[in-house]
Design a protein around this motif. Sequence first.
Motif, PDB file in Angstrom:
ATOM      1  N   TYR A   1       0.849  -1.205   0.000  1.00  0.00           N
ATOM      2  CA  TYR A   1       0.000   0.000   0.000  1.00  0.00           C
ATOM      3  C   TYR A   1       0.884   1.254   0.000  1.00  0.00           C
ATOM      4  N   ALA A   2       1.881   1.256   0.874  1.00  0.00           N
ATOM      5  CA  ALA A   2       2.777   2.414   0.971  1.00  0.00           C
ATOM      6  C   ALA A   2       3.584   2.593  -0.313  1.00  0.00           C
ATOM      7  N   GLN A   3       4.046   1.496  -0.884  1.00  0.00           N
ATOM      8  CA  GLN A   3       4.837   1.582  -2.112  1.00  0.00           C
ATOM      9  C   GLN A   3       4.001   2.113  -3.264  1.00  0.00           C
ATOM     10  N   ALA A   4       2.778   1.649  -3.393  1.00  0.00           N
ATOM     11  CA  ALA A   4       1.906   2.128  -4.473  1.00  0.00           C
ATOM     12  C   ALA A   4       1.635   3.630  -4.320  1.00  0.00           C
ATOM     13  N   ALA A   5       1.358   4.051  -3.099  1.00  0.00           N
ATOM     14  CA  ALA A   5       1.117   5.477  -2.857  1.00  0.00           C
ATOM     15  C   ALA A   5       2.368   6.295  -3.170  1.00  0.00           C
ATOM     16  N   ALA A   6       3.531   5.797  -2.748  1.00  0.00           N
ATOM     17  CA  ALA A   6       4.787   6.516  -3.005  1.00  0.00           C
ATOM     18  C   ALA A   6       5.071   6.620  -4.500  1.00  0.00           C
ATOM     19  N   GLN A   7       4.807   5.554  -5.241  1.00  0.00           N
ATOM     20  CA  GLN A   7       5.038   5.605  -6.690  1.00  0.00           C
ATOM     21  C   GLN A   7       4.178   6.673  -7.337  1.00  0.00           C
ATOM     22  N   ALA A   8       2.920   6.767  -6.928  1.00  0.00           N
ATOM     23  CA  ALA A   8       2.029   7.789  -7.492  1.00  0.00           C
ATOM     24  C   ALA A   8       2.497   9.188  -7.098  1.00  0.00           C
ATOM     25  N   LEU A   9       2.894   9.347  -5.839  1.00  0.00           N
ATOM     26  CA  LEU A   9       3.330  10.669  -5.383  1.00  0.00           C
ATOM     27  C   LEU A   9       4.642  11.102  -6.027  1.00  0.00           C
ATOM     28  N   VAL A  10       5.560  10.172  -6.236  1.00  0.00           N
ATOM     29  CA  VAL A  10       6.816  10.505  -6.923  1.00  0.00           C
ATOM     30  C   VAL A  10       6.518  10.928  -8.362  1.00  0.00           C
ATOM     31  N   LYS A  11       5.632  10.206  -9.004  1.00  0.00           N
ATOM     32  CA  LYS A  11       5.311  10.491 -10.409  1.00  0.00           C
ATOM     33  C   LYS A  11       4.584  11.828 -10.572  1.00  0.00           C
ATOM     34  N   HIS A  12       3.660  12.120  -9.662  1.00  0.00           N
ATOM     35  CA  HIS A  12       2.813  13.302  -9.840  1.00  0.00           C
ATOM     36  C   HIS A  12       3.096  14.427  -8.843  1.00  0.00           C
ATOM     37  N   GLY A  13       4.004  14.189  -7.903  1.00  0.00           N
ATOM     38  CA  GLY A  13       4.303  15.204  -6.896  1.00  0.00           C
ATOM     39  C   GLY A  13       5.704  15.747  -7.040  1.00  0.00           C
ATOM     40  N   LYS A  14       5.991  16.305  -8.180  1.00  0.00           N
ATOM     41  CA  LYS A  14       7.348  16.804  -8.464  1.00  0.00           C
ATOM     42  C   LYS A  14       7.807  17.855  -7.461  1.00  0.00           C
ATOM     43  N   ASP A  15       6.867  18.585  -6.864  1.00  0.00           N
ATOM     44  CA  ASP A  15       7.227  19.638  -5.909  1.00  0.00           C
ATOM     45  C   ASP A  15       7.366  19.113  -4.484  1.00  0.00           C
ATOM     46  N   LEU A  16       7.055  17.854  -4.235  1.00  0.00           N
ATOM     47  CA  LEU A  16       7.169  17.270  -2.900  1.00  0.00           C
ATOM     48  C   LEU A  16       8.600  16.819  -2.628  1.00  0.00           C
ATOM     49  N   ASN A  17       8.993  16.807  -1.358  1.00  0.00           N
ATOM     50  CA  ASN A  17      10.288  16.244  -1.009  1.00  0.00           C
ATOM     51  C   ASN A  17      10.093  14.812  -0.520  1.00  0.00           C
ATOM     52  N   SER A  18      11.186  14.105  -0.324  1.00  0.00           N
ATOM     53  CA  SER A  18      11.093  12.688   0.038  1.00  0.00           C
ATOM     54  C   SER A  18      10.381  12.480   1.374  1.00  0.00           C
ATOM     55  N   LYS A  19      10.586  13.368   2.316  1.00  0.00           N
ATOM     56  CA  LYS A  19       9.937  13.221   3.626  1.00  0.00           C
ATOM     57  C   LYS A  19       8.420  13.367   3.513  1.00  0.00           C
ATOM     58  N   GLU A  20       7.974  14.320   2.722  1.00  0.00           N
ATOM     59  CA  GLU A  20       6.533  14.508   2.514  1.00  0.00           C
ATOM     60  C   GLU A  20       5.913  13.284   1.837  1.00  0.00           C
ATOM     61  N   ILE A  21       6.626  12.715   0.881  1.00  0.00           N
ATOM     62  CA  ILE A  21       6.125  11.524   0.183  1.00  0.00           C
ATOM     63  C   ILE A  21       6.043  10.340   1.138  1.00  0.00           C
ATOM     64  N   VAL A  22       7.068  10.130   1.948  1.00  0.00           N
ATOM     65  CA  VAL A  22       7.046   9.026   2.919  1.00  0.00           C
ATOM     66  C   VAL A  22       5.897   9.208   3.901  1.00  0.00           C
ATOM     67  N   GLU A  23       5.733  10.411   4.423  1.00  0.00           N
ATOM     68  CA  GLU A  23       4.669  10.660   5.394  1.00  0.00           C
ATOM     69  C   GLU A  23       3.283  10.398   4.800  1.00  0.00           C
ATOM     70  N   GLU A  24       3.015  10.950   3.647  1.00  0.00           N
ATOM     71  CA  GLU A  24       1.695  10.769   3.034  1.00  0.00           C
ATOM     72  C   GLU A  24       1.453   9.308   2.644  1.00  0.00           C
ATOM     73  N   SER A  25       2.478   8.646   2.127  1.00  0.00           N
ATOM     74  CA  SER A  25       2.340   7.243   1.725  1.00  0.00           C
ATOM     75  C   SER A  25       2.072   6.345   2.923  1.00  0.00           C
ATOM     76  N   LEU A  26       2.779   6.576   4.028  1.00  0.00           N
ATOM     77  CA  LEU A  26       2.535   5.783   5.240  1.00  0.00           C
ATOM     78  C   LEU A  26       1.145   6.057   5.811  1.00  0.00           C
ATOM     79  N   ASN A  27       0.692   7.294   5.721  1.00  0.00           N
ATOM     80  CA  ASN A  27      -0.670   7.603   6.177  1.00  0.00           C
ATOM     81  C   ASN A  27      -1.722   6.910   5.319  1.00  0.00           C
ATOM     82  N   ILE A  28      -1.495   6.852   4.017  1.00  0.00           N
ATOM     83  CA  ILE A  28      -2.413   6.130   3.127  1.00  0.00           C
ATOM     84  C   ILE A  28      -2.420   4.651   3.485  1.00  0.00           C
ATOM     85  N   ALA A  29      -1.240   4.077   3.700  1.00  0.00           N
ATOM     86  CA  ALA A  29      -1.158   2.665   4.101  1.00  0.00           C
ATOM     87  C   ALA A  29      -1.896   2.436   5.416  1.00  0.00           C
TER      88      ALA A  29
END
Length: 179
Positions: free
Chosen positions: A134-162
């Motif tokens: 779940y976290a990996q799928a969310a992170a892949q989407a956020l990396v692809k579409h969240g060019k303005d996000l940093n790695s910490k923001e992506i990890v946080e949002e992906s873990l929250n989705i999971a």
Amino acid sequence: MTKIRSTTVLAVKHNGSISIGADGQATMGNTVAKSNVKKIRKLQDGKIVTGFAGSTADAFTLLERFDEKLGAYGGNMKRAAIELAKDWRMDRYLRKLESMLIVADKDDILILSGTGDVLEPDNGIAAIGSGSMYAQAAAQALVKHGKDLNSKEIVEESLNIAADICIYTNHNLIIEQIS
């Protein structure tokens, strides 16, 4: 005896930094045993960050061995990981350990498994544990579409989705960023 298990650990390399995070839940059977377990550890004065999934006691054994290997190989994370994986496969005691590790430094992310694997993810995203997909799928989407996000923001949002999806993942997150 019922095993204490379950977690989600995620590492992401994005926009020049690497972050690794984990939730805080540990379960025993169908019950939450603890909700604020710290599954992220810093080694080598914070230059290397690790996260673990699986049996806590087994993970600490592996973390100690990994730290020893780092010392023996001058802090070279890849070399230490390969040497630990060799030991993990060949040592009768270590082979019985039920845990996985994600290790990261400023340049790389690796997954270490008890089968002797040292895997470097192709896409800069590594996940282990019950909610990992779940976290990996969310992170892949956020990396692809969240060019303005940093790695910490992506990890946080992906873990929250999971945590919203996986019953073995909670919202008590610990996240470390390596710039």
